[in-house]
Design a protein around this motif. Structure first.
Motif, PDB file in Angstrom:
ATOM      1  N   LEU A   1     -83.107 -45.603 -39.266  1.00 23.75           N
ATOM      2  CA  LEU A   1     -83.748 -44.008 -38.740  1.00 23.75           C
ATOM      3  C   LEU A   1     -85.210 -44.205 -39.269  1.00 23.75           C
ATOM      4  N   ASP A   2     -86.094 -44.218 -38.144  1.00 24.89           N
ATOM      5  CA  ASP A   2     -87.494 -44.473 -38.349  1.00 24.89           C
ATOM      6  C   ASP A   2     -88.243 -43.349 -38.215  1.00 24.89           C
ATOM      7  N   LEU A   3     -89.099 -42.983 -39.207  1.00 23.25           N
ATOM      8  CA  LEU A   3     -89.786 -41.772 -39.307  1.00 23.25           C
ATOM      9  C   LEU A   3     -91.455 -41.953 -39.114  1.00 23.25           C
ATOM     10  N   TYR A   4     -92.065 -41.336 -38.233  1.00 23.66           N
ATOM     11  CA  TYR A   4     -93.513 -41.746 -38.120  1.00 23.66           C
ATOM     12  C   TYR A   4     -94.522 -40.482 -38.319  1.00 23.66           C
ATOM     13  N   ARG A   5     -95.677 -40.924 -38.895  1.00 21.71           N
ATOM     14  CA  ARG A   5     -96.491 -39.863 -39.198  1.00 21.71           C
ATOM     15  C   ARG A   5     -97.932 -40.232 -38.680  1.00 21.71           C
ATOM     16  N   ASP A   6     -98.810 -39.302 -38.354  1.00 21.50           N
ATOM     17  CA  ASP A   6    -100.135 -39.503 -37.745  1.00 21.50           C
ATOM     18  C   ASP A   6    -101.363 -39.602 -38.934  1.00 21.50           C
ATOM     19  N   VAL A   7    -100.793 -39.313 -40.178  1.00 18.68           N
ATOM     20  CA  VAL A   7    -101.618 -39.472 -41.183  1.00 18.68           C
ATOM     21  C   VAL A   7    -101.040 -40.392 -42.442  1.00 18.68           C
ATOM     22  N   PRO A   8    -101.859 -41.064 -43.097  1.00 18.58           N
ATOM     23  CA  PRO A   8    -100.992 -41.880 -44.202  1.00 18.58           C
ATOM     24  C   PRO A   8    -100.708 -41.148 -45.555  1.00 18.58           C
ATOM     25  N   GLY A   9     -99.826 -41.614 -46.031  1.00 19.57           N
ATOM     26  CA  GLY A   9     -99.396 -40.924 -47.228  1.00 19.57           C
ATOM     27  C   GLY A   9     -97.923 -41.272 -47.697  1.00 19.57           C
ATOM     28  N   GLU A  10     -97.441 -40.933 -48.829  1.00 20.89           N
ATOM     29  CA  GLU A  10     -96.298 -41.431 -49.237  1.00 20.89           C
ATOM     30  C   GLU A  10     -95.388 -40.088 -49.004  1.00 20.89           C
ATOM     31  N   LEU A  11     -93.985 -40.179 -49.140  1.00 18.25           N
ATOM     32  CA  LEU A  11     -93.151 -39.031 -49.222  1.00 18.25           C
ATOM     33  C   LEU A  11     -92.927 -38.840 -50.537  1.00 18.25           C
ATOM     34  N   THR A  12     -92.767 -37.423 -50.894  1.00 19.02           N
ATOM     35  CA  THR A  12     -92.283 -37.328 -52.431  1.00 19.02           C
ATOM     36  C   THR A  12     -90.992 -37.361 -52.659  1.00 19.02           C
ATOM     37  N   ARG A  13     -90.429 -37.247 -53.768  1.00 23.21           N
ATOM     38  CA  ARG A  13     -88.881 -37.333 -54.182  1.00 23.21           C
ATOM     39  C   ARG A  13     -88.264 -36.558 -53.396  1.00 23.21           C
ATOM     40  N   ARG A  14     -88.621 -35.216 -53.321  1.00 23.26           N
ATOM     41  CA  ARG A  14     -88.092 -34.085 -52.406  1.00 23.26           C
ATOM     42  C   ARG A  14     -87.854 -34.511 -51.086  1.00 23.26           C
ATOM     43  N   GLU A  15     -88.991 -35.213 -50.632  1.00 24.06           N
ATOM     44  CA  GLU A  15     -88.945 -35.235 -48.979  1.00 24.06           C
ATOM     45  C   GLU A  15     -88.061 -36.584 -48.855  1.00 24.06           C
ATOM     46  N   VAL A  16     -87.910 -37.511 -49.810  1.00 21.97           N
ATOM     47  CA  VAL A  16     -87.137 -38.550 -49.634  1.00 21.97           C
ATOM     48  C   VAL A  16     -85.701 -38.283 -49.705  1.00 21.97           C
ATOM     49  N   ARG A  17     -85.404 -37.099 -50.455  1.00 21.11           N
ATOM     50  CA  ARG A  17     -84.012 -36.777 -50.445  1.00 21.11           C
ATOM     51  C   ARG A  17     -83.526 -36.226 -49.219  1.00 21.11           C
ATOM     52  N   LEU A  18     -84.316 -35.416 -48.581  1.00 18.19           N
ATOM     53  CA  LEU A  18     -84.301 -34.727 -47.344  1.00 18.19           C
ATOM     54  C   LEU A  18     -84.142 -35.920 -46.304  1.00 18.19           C
ATOM     55  N   ALA A  19     -85.064 -36.967 -46.193  1.00 20.51           N
ATOM     56  CA  ALA A  19     -84.799 -37.934 -45.281  1.00 20.51           C
ATOM     57  C   ALA A  19     -83.295 -38.606 -45.554  1.00 20.51           C
ATOM     58  N   GLU A  20     -83.133 -39.124 -46.809  1.00 21.14           N
ATOM     59  CA  GLU A  20     -81.774 -39.538 -47.030  1.00 21.14           C
ATOM     60  C   GLU A  20     -80.539 -38.703 -46.665  1.00 21.14           C
ATOM     61  N   LEU A  21     -80.560 -37.401 -46.670  1.00 24.63           N
ATOM     62  CA  LEU A  21     -79.660 -36.638 -46.104  1.00 24.63           C
ATOM     63  C   LEU A  21     -79.688 -36.844 -44.702  1.00 24.63           C
ATOM     64  N   VAL A  22     -80.587 -36.667 -43.839  1.00 24.44           N
ATOM     65  CA  VAL A  22     -80.553 -37.135 -42.291  1.00 24.44           C
ATOM     66  C   VAL A  22     -79.962 -38.295 -42.137  1.00 24.44           C
ATOM     67  N   ALA A  23     -80.516 -39.276 -42.775  1.00 23.95           N
ATOM     68  CA  ALA A  23     -79.926 -40.862 -42.653  1.00 23.95           C
ATOM     69  C   ALA A  23     -78.228 -40.729 -42.889  1.00 23.95           C
ATOM     70  N   GLY A  24     -77.976 -39.919 -43.941  1.00 27.56           N
ATOM     71  CA  GLY A  24     -76.512 -40.182 -44.023  1.00 27.56           C
ATOM     72  C   GLY A  24     -75.682 -39.315 -43.111  1.00 27.56           C
ATOM     73  N   VAL A  25     -76.204 -38.183 -42.519  1.00 21.16           N
ATOM     74  CA  VAL A  25     -75.555 -37.674 -41.286  1.00 21.16           C
ATOM     75  C   VAL A  25     -75.700 -38.390 -40.176  1.00 21.16           C
ATOM     76  N   MET A  26     -76.949 -39.132 -39.974  1.00 15.27           N
ATOM     77  CA  MET A  26     -77.061 -40.148 -38.872  1.00 15.27           C
ATOM     78  C   MET A  26     -75.802 -41.251 -38.974  1.00 15.27           C
ATOM     79  N   THR A  27     -75.792 -41.772 -40.064  1.00 16.64           N
ATOM     80  CA  THR A  27     -74.715 -42.882 -40.183  1.00 16.64           C
ATOM     81  C   THR A  27     -73.346 -42.410 -39.685  1.00 16.64           C
ATOM     82  N   VAL A  28     -72.877 -41.375 -40.287  1.00 15.82           N
ATOM     83  CA  VAL A  28     -71.849 -40.704 -39.808  1.00 15.82           C
ATOM     84  C   VAL A  28     -71.510 -40.481 -38.432  1.00 15.82           C
ATOM     85  N   ALA A  29     -72.616 -39.688 -37.855  1.00 18.82           N
ATOM     86  CA  ALA A  29     -72.785 -39.754 -36.417  1.00 18.82           C
ATOM     87  C   ALA A  29     -72.513 -41.089 -35.493  1.00 18.82           C
ATOM     88  N   LEU A  30     -73.239 -42.077 -36.085  1.00 16.70           N
ATOM     89  CA  LEU A  30     -73.284 -43.530 -35.209  1.00 16.70           C
ATOM     90  C   LEU A  30     -71.953 -43.887 -35.341  1.00 16.70           C
TER      91      LEU A  30
END
Length: 277
Positions: free
Chosen positions: A170-199
């Motif tokens: 799962l590849d996420l793109y942003r038009d400004v530089p910066g890091e994800l916060t821990r909260r945002e990483v957890r949300l991204a991991e949630l989407v990645a987990g659901v994506m894994t199940v879907a695939l």
């Protein structure tokens, strides 16, 4: 070097590589510094679940990866998302939230380089937090140049699968530089987990093994099927093996500022030919 995300206070995660299992399977051990007992994380998880559920409601199985890419953009501070499957030779783009995200995925597949390919090869999350920086541009110089020219400054690539098999990213793109916060990483991991199940729930040939493969991918991304057809044509035209044919296709595409998909389309339709030197 994988760049680990930092929380809002600037404290880096631990140096342990991230696994690519489902949320809760040994991931983000360093996140214990954030309190998850309060109501805010729970509300965020509930909202994320609602956004994902609303996005995929009524969708056919093959449509769900694309719907999840759109949900990722809604939930996270990113401008685009794409999902690619691993295969021999080249990542297979399955879906994207928009044309620019699809283009970024195609560029990485054409070059055989970028955060997507690094994450798929290592089975760990890869954070390119500033593609204009010496650190990230030095790692993927050509991709970084093309991405920044298209207005993309950061890419976060998360492997999909379990502790033994990586089925894609799962590849996420942003038009400004910066890091994800821990909260945002957890949300991204949630989407990645659901994506894994879907695939892993997508229909596959009964003869295909649990790791997937060409039979599983066939038909899921028709445009990419042309790449493998084109490789076969190039093998015959040049008298080379499949690895060399793919390398020639990539080099030919890059030299003409086109994607491997675009050139493969022309090769299959006999609009373009590879001649022996």
């Amino acid at each position: 070097m994988t760049v680990e995300p930092r929380d809002a206070h600037g404290d880096a995660h631990g140096d342990e590589p991230r696994s690519y299992g489902l949320p809760g399977q040994g991931r983000d051990r360093g996140a214990g510094h954030d309190s998850e007992a309060g109501p805010q994380p729970l509300r965020e998880q509930v909202r994320a679940a609602e956004v994902i559920a609303a996005g995929v409601r009524g969708a056919e199985p093959g449509e769900i990866p694309g719907k999840l890419c759109v949900a990722a953009v809604e939930l996270l501070p990113v401008t685009g998302a794409s999902v690619s499957l691993r295969s021999d030779g080249m990542p297979v783009q399955l879906s994207a939230s928009d044309d620019r995200a699809a283009r970024m995925s195609d560029i990485q597949a054409t070059l055989g380089d970028g955060p997507c390919t690094s994450a798929g090869a290592t089975g760990t999350t890869v954070y390119a937090t500033d593609l204009a920086s010496e650190r990230d541009a030095g790692r993927w110089p050509v991709f970084a140049q093309q991405a920044t020219a298209a207005g993309i400054r950061a890419v976060y690539s998360m492997p999909l699968g379990n502790d033994t098999v990586c089925v894609g990213t799962l590849d996420l793109y942003r038009d400004v530089p910066g890091e994800l916060t821990r909260r945002e990483v957890r949300l991204a991991e949630l989407v990645a987990g659901v994506m894994t199940v879907a695939l892993t729930a997508l229909p596959r040939d009964e003869e295909d093994g649990p790791e997937g493969g060409a039979l599983w991918l066939s038909g899921l991304a028709p445009a990419h099927d042309e790449v493998y057809q084109a490789i076969g044509v190039i093998m015959v035209q040049l008298g080379v093996d499949s690895d060399e044919a793919l390398a020639r296709l990539r080099a030919h595409s890059f030299a003409r500022n086109r994607t491997a998909l675009e050139v493969a389309h022309d090769v299959v339709r006999h609009h373009e030919r590879f001649d022996r030197d």
